[in-house]
Design a protein around this motif. Structure first.
Motif, PDB file in Angstrom:
ATOM      1  N   SER A  80      69.635  53.191  14.814  1.00 64.42           N
ATOM      2  CA  SER A  80      70.392  54.334  15.026  1.00 64.42           C
ATOM      3  C   SER A  80      71.757  54.479  14.144  1.00 64.42           C
ATOM      4  CB  SER A  80      70.952  53.548  16.217  1.00 64.42           C
ATOM      5  OG  SER A  80      69.491  53.955  16.620  1.00 64.42           O
ATOM      6  N   LYS A  81      72.248  53.050  13.212  1.00 63.85           N
ATOM      7  CA  LYS A  81      72.812  53.076  12.156  1.00 63.85           C
ATOM      8  C   LYS A  81      74.287  53.438  13.439  1.00 63.85           C
ATOM      9  CE  LYS A  81      71.586  54.777   8.276  1.00 63.85           C
ATOM     10  NZ  LYS A  81      71.373  56.396   7.422  1.00 63.85           N
ATOM     11  N   LEU A  82      74.596  52.296  14.383  1.00 66.38           N
ATOM     12  CA  LEU A  82      75.951  51.824  14.869  1.00 66.38           C
ATOM     13  C   LEU A  82      76.080  50.540  15.863  1.00 66.38           C
ATOM     14  CD1 LEU A  82      75.039  51.622  18.821  1.00 66.38           C
ATOM     15  CD2 LEU A  82      74.154  53.905  17.936  1.00 66.38           C
ATOM     16  N   SER A  83      76.987  50.591  16.728  1.00 68.43           N
ATOM     17  CA  SER A  83      77.209  49.760  16.877  1.00 68.43           C
ATOM     18  C   SER A  83      78.579  49.505  18.551  1.00 68.43           C
ATOM     19  CB  SER A  83      78.434  48.769  15.718  1.00 68.43           C
ATOM     20  OG  SER A  83      79.968  49.170  16.252  1.00 68.43           O
ATOM     21  N   ILE A  84      78.537  48.683  19.179  1.00 68.88           N
ATOM     22  CA  ILE A  84      78.629  48.960  20.345  1.00 68.88           C
ATOM     23  C   ILE A  84      79.373  47.289  20.589  1.00 68.88           C
ATOM     24  CG2 ILE A  84      77.905  48.635  23.008  1.00 68.88           C
ATOM     25  CD1 ILE A  84      75.963  50.114  22.593  1.00 68.88           C
ATOM     26  N   VAL A  98      81.307  52.746  21.424  1.00 69.98           N
ATOM     27  CA  VAL A  98      80.169  52.657  20.929  1.00 69.98           C
ATOM     28  C   VAL A  98      80.554  53.231  19.268  1.00 69.98           C
ATOM     29  CG1 VAL A  98      78.356  54.537  20.450  1.00 69.98           C
ATOM     30  CG2 VAL A  98      78.702  53.772  22.674  1.00 69.98           C
ATOM     31  N   ASN A  99      80.444  52.458  17.791  1.00 69.52           N
ATOM     32  CA  ASN A  99      81.067  53.192  17.070  1.00 69.52           C
ATOM     33  C   ASN A  99      79.663  53.918  15.950  1.00 69.52           C
ATOM     34  OD1 ASN A  99      83.706  52.469  16.299  1.00 69.52           O
ATOM     35  ND2 ASN A  99      82.588  49.988  16.431  1.00 69.52           N
ATOM     36  N   VAL A 106      81.231  62.656  15.760  1.00 75.10           N
ATOM     37  CA  VAL A 106      81.967  61.837  16.925  1.00 75.10           C
ATOM     38  C   VAL A 106      81.968  60.319  15.699  1.00 75.10           C
ATOM     39  CG1 VAL A 106      81.142  59.980  18.089  1.00 75.10           C
ATOM     40  CG2 VAL A 106      80.704  62.591  19.107  1.00 75.10           C
ATOM     41  N   SER A 107      82.988  59.794  15.884  1.00 73.37           N
ATOM     42  CA  SER A 107      83.494  58.857  14.578  1.00 73.37           C
ATOM     43  C   SER A 107      83.005  57.424  15.803  1.00 73.37           C
ATOM     44  CB  SER A 107      84.434  58.166  14.473  1.00 73.37           C
ATOM     45  OG  SER A 107      84.624  57.263  13.439  1.00 73.37           O
ATOM     46  N   TYR A 108      83.389  57.392  17.261  1.00 74.20           N
ATOM     47  CA  TYR A 108      83.845  56.272  17.888  1.00 74.20           C
ATOM     48  C   TYR A 108      84.086  57.509  19.570  1.00 74.20           C
ATOM     49  CZ  TYR A 108      89.090  57.112  18.642  1.00 74.20           C
ATOM     50  OH  TYR A 108      90.198  57.205  18.868  1.00 74.20           O
ATOM     51  N   ILE A 109      83.806  56.059  20.314  1.00 70.37           N
ATOM     52  CA  ILE A 109      83.725  56.322  21.967  1.00 70.37           C
ATOM     53  C   ILE A 109      83.828  55.697  22.623  1.00 70.37           C
ATOM     54  CG2 ILE A 109      82.079  57.766  24.299  1.00 70.37           C
ATOM     55  CD1 ILE A 109      80.106  57.744  22.058  1.00 70.37           C
ATOM     56  N   ASN A 110      84.947  55.307  22.936  1.00 71.05           N
ATOM     57  CA  ASN A 110      86.053  54.464  24.352  1.00 71.05           C
ATOM     58  C   ASN A 110      85.422  54.784  25.357  1.00 71.05           C
ATOM     59  OD1 ASN A 110      86.297  52.301  22.041  1.00 71.05           O
ATOM     60  ND2 ASN A 110      88.426  53.559  21.663  1.00 71.05           N
TER      61      ASN A 110
END
Length: 141
Positions: free
Chosen positions: A120-124, A135-136, A69-73
């Motif tokens: 968590s190595k993500l961005s919102i 969510v990236n 998963v790379s991103y979720i919109n």
């Protein structure tokens, strides 16, 4: 006594995707919501394929790179009636994908607010106008 004055908490009425799920597991989870469209020819850089599901109030778009998963919109009409509802929805996502303490100071533009979670190595990314959430996954970046 009067339940109409009770504060209503945001609870998603759609599937939430974890960043560590395989494409097969994401497909199965999204299939419980609506029929899944697989897009092979993504116009997005570094994305191999995408899954899209939608109904009349929600659209979920999941992009994959190297079967991760790379991103979720999440484009959601749920909880968009007021600024308080939008804030409740955003807080729910921040807590789900980490804890508020894990996010640095948000970057705010006129249209979006960016929250970075280095633990968590993500961005919102929160879209101010429509209440969209992106969510990236930054684990491989």
């Amino acid at each position: 006594m009067f339940n109409i004055f009770k504060k209503v908490k945001f609870e998603p009425e759609f599937p939430i995707i974890e960043l560590d799920l395989t494409p097969d597991k994401v497909f199965r989870k999204l299939s419980t919501f609506s029929s899944v469209e697989r897009i092979e020819d993504s116009s997005k850089k570094d994305i191999d394929f995408e899954f899209v599901v939608e109904n009349d109030v929600t659209r979920i778009h999941v992009g994959f790179a190297n079967d991760r998963v790379s991103y979720i919109n999440y484009l959601i009409d749920q909880f968009n009636s007021s600024e308080n509802e939008k804030a409740e929805k955003l807080n729910w996502f921040l807590e789900y994908y980490g804890s508020k303490e894990e996010y640095g100071e948000p970057n705010n533009t006129a249209y979006m607010i960016f929250f970075h979670n280095t633990k968590s190595k993500l961005s919102i990314v929160y879209g101010l106008h429509m209440g969209a959430i992106r969510v990236n996954n930054l684990a491989d970046a």
